[in-house]
Design a protein around this motif. Structure first.
Motif, PDB file in Angstrom:
ATOM      1  N   GLU A   9      10.045   9.637  33.974  1.00  0.00           N
ATOM      2  CA  GLU A   9       9.751   9.143  35.318  1.00  0.00           C
ATOM      3  C   GLU A   9      10.254   7.707  35.433  1.00  0.00           C
ATOM      4  O   GLU A   9       9.837   6.831  34.678  1.00  0.00           O
ATOM      5  N   CYS A  13      13.512   3.043  39.867  1.00  0.00           N
ATOM      6  CA  CYS A  13      14.642   3.530  40.661  1.00  0.00           C
ATOM      7  C   CYS A  13      14.469   3.123  42.127  1.00  0.00           C
ATOM      8  O   CYS A  13      13.372   3.215  42.687  1.00  0.00           O
ATOM      9  N   TYR A  16      12.963   5.921  44.157  1.00  0.00           N
ATOM     10  CA  TYR A  16      11.668   6.490  43.761  1.00  0.00           C
ATOM     11  C   TYR A  16      10.613   6.161  44.800  1.00  0.00           C
ATOM     12  O   TYR A  16      10.509   5.019  45.229  1.00  0.00           O
ATOM     13  N   CYS A  27      12.034  12.731  36.698  1.00  0.00           N
ATOM     14  CA  CYS A  27      13.375  12.264  37.046  1.00  0.00           C
ATOM     15  C   CYS A  27      14.436  12.753  36.059  1.00  0.00           C
ATOM     16  O   CYS A  27      15.609  12.423  36.201  1.00  0.00           O
ATOM     17  N   CYS A  30      17.328  14.393  37.842  1.00  0.00           N
ATOM     18  CA  CYS A  30      17.549  13.677  39.100  1.00  0.00           C
ATOM     19  C   CYS A  30      18.604  14.406  39.925  1.00  0.00           C
ATOM     20  O   CYS A  30      18.428  14.658  41.102  1.00  0.00           O
ATOM     21  N   HIS A  64      11.996  18.625  39.781  1.00  0.00           N
ATOM     22  CA  HIS A  64      11.209  17.409  39.586  1.00  0.00           C
ATOM     23  C   HIS A  64       9.769  17.690  39.162  1.00  0.00           C
ATOM     24  O   HIS A  64       9.005  16.762  38.927  1.00  0.00           O
TER      25      HIS A  64
END
Length: 81
Positions: A9, A13, A16, A27, A30, A64
């Protein structure tokens, strides 16, 4: 952390969280490794642009969600026919 290789995670980002409604956003995938597959376990739609069908995964959270790691790995082991 048990099974830590299955989950990553990145709260730093700039995107995010990229999806809302997930408590623990994985992630690791991604960019979904199943995007190029016509058939995948996620929820997607098809849109048409300039006569070409394009897979739209905007609302898909499947890659995810941490519990879906083994399903994705199984899909990657078998080429789509």
């Amino acid at each position: 952390m048990k099974n830590s290789y299955r989950f990553f995670e990145n709260r730093e980002c700039e995107y995010y969280p990229c999806h809302k409604g997930i408590d623990h956003l994985n992630c690791l995938f991604c960019y979904c490794p199943l995007y190029s597959r016509k058939h995948c376990p996620g929820t997607h739609t098809w849109i048409e642009k300039d006569g070409v069908a394009i897979k739209n995964c905007t609302d898909c959270t499947f890659p995810h969600e941490p519990e879906n790691y083994p399903v994705i790995i199984e899909f990657l082991k078998h080429p789509e026919k």
